[in-house]
Design a protein around this motif. Structure first.
Motif, PDB file in Angstrom:
ATOM      1  N   TYR A 208      10.134 -29.554  20.490  1.00 10.37           N
ATOM      2  CA  TYR A 208      11.575 -29.734  20.625  1.00 10.37           C
ATOM      3  C   TYR A 208      11.916 -31.134  20.138  1.00 10.37           C
ATOM      4  CZ  TYR A 208      11.205 -25.669  23.745  1.00 10.37           C
ATOM      5  OH  TYR A 208      10.949 -24.423  24.262  1.00 10.37           O
TER       6      TYR A 208
ATOM      7  N   THR B  97      12.270 -24.486  32.947  1.00 12.82           N
ATOM      8  CA  THR B  97      11.238 -23.455  32.774  1.00 12.82           C
ATOM      9  C   THR B  97       9.842 -24.084  32.775  1.00 12.82           C
ATOM     10  OG1 THR B  97      12.745 -22.050  31.527  1.00 12.82           O
ATOM     11  CG2 THR B  97      10.393 -21.633  31.219  1.00 12.82           C
TER      12      THR B  97
ATOM     13  N   PHE C  24      22.057 -22.372  24.410  1.00 12.12           N
ATOM     14  CA  PHE C  24      21.172 -21.988  23.320  1.00 12.12           C
ATOM     15  C   PHE C  24      22.054 -21.600  22.141  1.00 12.12           C
ATOM     16  CE2 PHE C  24      18.733 -18.634  21.122  1.00 12.12           C
ATOM     17  CZ  PHE C  24      17.643 -19.399  20.744  1.00 12.12           C
TER      18      PHE C  24
ATOM     19  N   ASN D  37      12.990 -12.854  28.082  1.00 11.24           N
ATOM     20  CA  ASN D  37      11.658 -12.960  28.678  1.00 11.24           C
ATOM     21  C   ASN D  37      11.602 -12.094  29.922  1.00 11.24           C
ATOM     22  OD1 ASN D  37      10.211 -15.054  27.119  1.00 11.24           O
ATOM     23  ND2 ASN D  37      12.041 -16.225  27.653  1.00 11.24           N
TER      24      ASN D  37
ATOM     25  N   ALA E  97      18.339 -14.256  29.886  1.00 12.97           N
ATOM     26  CA  ALA E  97      19.164 -14.125  28.676  1.00 12.97           C
ATOM     27  C   ALA E  97      18.289 -14.176  27.427  1.00 12.97           C
ATOM     28  CB  ALA E  97      20.191 -15.243  28.636  1.00 12.97           C
ATOM     29  N   SER E  98      17.191 -14.932  27.498  1.00  8.94           N
ATOM     30  CA  SER E  98      16.345 -15.075  26.315  1.00  8.94           C
ATOM     31  C   SER E  98      15.383 -13.890  26.145  1.00  8.94           C
ATOM     32  CB  SER E  98      15.584 -16.393  26.370  1.00  8.94           C
ATOM     33  OG  SER E  98      14.946 -16.543  27.599  1.00  8.94           O
TER      34      SER E  98
ATOM     35  N   ARG F 118      16.611 -23.580  14.418  1.00  8.82           N
ATOM     36  CA  ARG F 118      16.849 -23.039  15.752  1.00  8.82           C
ATOM     37  C   ARG F 118      17.252 -24.196  16.674  1.00  8.82           C
ATOM     38  NH1 ARG F 118      14.864 -18.268  18.235  1.00  8.82           N
ATOM     39  NH2 ARG F 118      14.241 -18.557  20.395  1.00  8.82           N
TER      40      ARG F 118
ATOM     41  N   PHE G 193      19.270 -25.859  20.266  1.00  6.17           N
ATOM     42  CA  PHE G 193      19.836 -25.707  21.605  1.00  6.17           C
ATOM     43  C   PHE G 193      20.254 -27.066  22.129  1.00  6.17           C
ATOM     44  CE2 PHE G 193      15.374 -26.508  22.472  1.00  6.17           C
ATOM     45  CZ  PHE G 193      15.335 -27.205  23.669  1.00  6.17           C
TER      46      PHE G 193
ATOM     47  N   HIS H 196      12.576 -29.456  29.984  1.00  3.28           N
ATOM     48  CA  HIS H 196      13.976 -29.818  29.747  1.00  3.28           C
ATOM     49  C   HIS H 196      14.856 -28.848  30.527  1.00  3.28           C
ATOM     50  CE1 HIS H 196      13.281 -26.379  27.180  1.00  3.28           C
ATOM     51  NE2 HIS H 196      14.584 -26.139  27.326  1.00  3.28           N
TER      52      HIS H 196
HETATM   53  P1  2AM Z   1      14.787 -20.653  29.140  1.00  2.00           P
HETATM   54  O1  2AM Z   1      13.994 -21.854  29.436  1.00  2.00           O
HETATM   55  O2  2AM Z   1      15.736 -20.280  30.197  1.00  2.00           O
HETATM   56  O3  2AM Z   1      13.948 -19.487  28.639  1.00  2.00           O
HETATM   57  C1  2AM Z   1      14.698 -23.451  23.950  1.00  2.00           C
HETATM   58  O4  2AM Z   1      14.149 -22.306  23.376  1.00  2.00           O
HETATM   59  C2  2AM Z   1      15.445 -23.086  25.207  1.00  2.00           C
HETATM   60  O5  2AM Z   1      16.504 -22.206  24.909  1.00  2.00           O
HETATM   61  C3  2AM Z   1      14.561 -22.410  26.238  1.00  2.00           C
HETATM   62  O6  2AM Z   1      14.414 -23.279  27.323  1.00  2.00           O
HETATM   63  C4  2AM Z   1      15.273 -21.127  26.612  1.00  2.00           C
HETATM   64  O7  2AM Z   1      15.715 -21.084  27.925  1.00  2.00           O
HETATM   65  C5  2AM Z   1      16.512 -21.097  25.779  1.00  2.00           C
HETATM   66  N1  2AM Z   1      16.546 -19.877  24.978  1.00  2.00           N
HETATM   67  C6  2AM Z   1      15.644 -19.489  24.062  1.00  2.00           C
HETATM   68  N2  2AM Z   1      16.002 -18.319  23.511  1.00  2.00           N
HETATM   69  C7  2AM Z   1      17.171 -17.952  24.098  1.00  2.00           C
HETATM   70  C8  2AM Z   1      18.062 -16.846  23.948  1.00  2.00           C
HETATM   71  N3  2AM Z   1      17.823 -15.864  23.074  1.00  2.00           N
HETATM   72  N4  2AM Z   1      19.155 -16.815  24.736  1.00  2.00           N
HETATM   73  C9  2AM Z   1      19.404 -17.787  25.624  1.00  2.00           C
HETATM   74  N5  2AM Z   1      18.610 -18.864  25.795  1.00  2.00           N
HETATM   75  C10 2AM Z   1      17.511 -18.948  25.051  1.00  2.00           C
END
Ligand code: 2AM
Length: 180
Positions: free
Chosen positions: A172, A129, A45, A86, A83-84, A2, A4, A40
């Motif tokens: 990470y 975040t 991603f 949450n 986008a992730s 995984r 990013f 970070h």
């Molecule tokens: P976020 O902090 O805005 O949630 C590592 O997982 C980073 O990638 C996280 O900081 C997260 O951003 C982002 N991330 C994780 N899953 C993602 C997804 N499905 N789409 C976009 N960004 C993602």
């Protein structure tokens, strides 16, 4: 793995963010908090992929026209849905050369697409975040927005991270750094 791509933050900036995160923990109930060492700024991603060479080549292309620029910490805020996927992301905004940051993200998105990664069309909202699904009311949000944040940094490159669980902890790990 995984993957990013994002910006690493200097220790003094992460310490300052941790001060705000401590107050957030005190004032809220529940949620998952990002540990200080994991703070970070995400640029792109990539998700599950083994194409390390493609990612590194895109980073190299993207950084070609970029010069070092300054970023500072803005203030506390949150997104209700990201986008992730949450439901709520508690975050800190950034200030400074955000135009240059946007250009970097755009050139990176194009370079990744040129290297075979799916084009990310989501709107870029640069943030750091602090936690996910953290519950608090508006009054607390106002207090957190008043928390003084003053550290800044010169951005001199981008980092490819692998996100994995090591001994149960979300870690990470920097796999490649591209300087400009
Ligand atoms: P976020 O902090 O805005 O949630 C590592 O997982 C980073 O990638 C996280 O900081 C997260 O951003 C982002 N991330 C994780 N899953 C993602 C997804 N499905 N789409 C976009 N960004 C993602």
């Amino acid at each position: 793995m995984r993957l990013f791509i994002g910006l690493e933050l200097p220790a003094d900036m992460r310490r300052e963010l941790d001060g705000l995160s401590k107050l957030l923990r005190e004032r809220s109930c529940g949620g998952r908090f990002v540990p200080q060492e994991n703070f970070h700024l995400t640029l792109q991603f990539l998700g599950e992929t083994d194409d390390l060479a493609g990612a590194v080549s895109a980073m190299r292309e993207a950084c070609r026209g970029i010069r070092p620029f300054r970023l500072g910490l803005g203030r506390y805020g949150y997104f209700e849905k990201t986008a992730s996927g949450n439901h709520r992301v508690s975050l800190v905004t950034v200030t400074g050369d955000t135009g240059e940051l946007g250009v970097l993200r755009e050139t990176l998105a194009s370079a990744l697409a040129d290297n075979g990664f799916p084009r990310d069309r989501s709107r870029f909202m640069p943030h750091i975040t602090l936690g996910r699904n953290v519950e608090h009311d508006e009054l607390v949000a106002e207090e957190l927005k008043g928390f003084p944040l003053s550290s800044s940094m010169t951005v001199t490159g981008i980092t490819l991270f692998e996100s994995s669980r090591i001994n149960g902890r979300l870690t990470y790990s920097p796999l490649h750094r591209e300087k400009f």
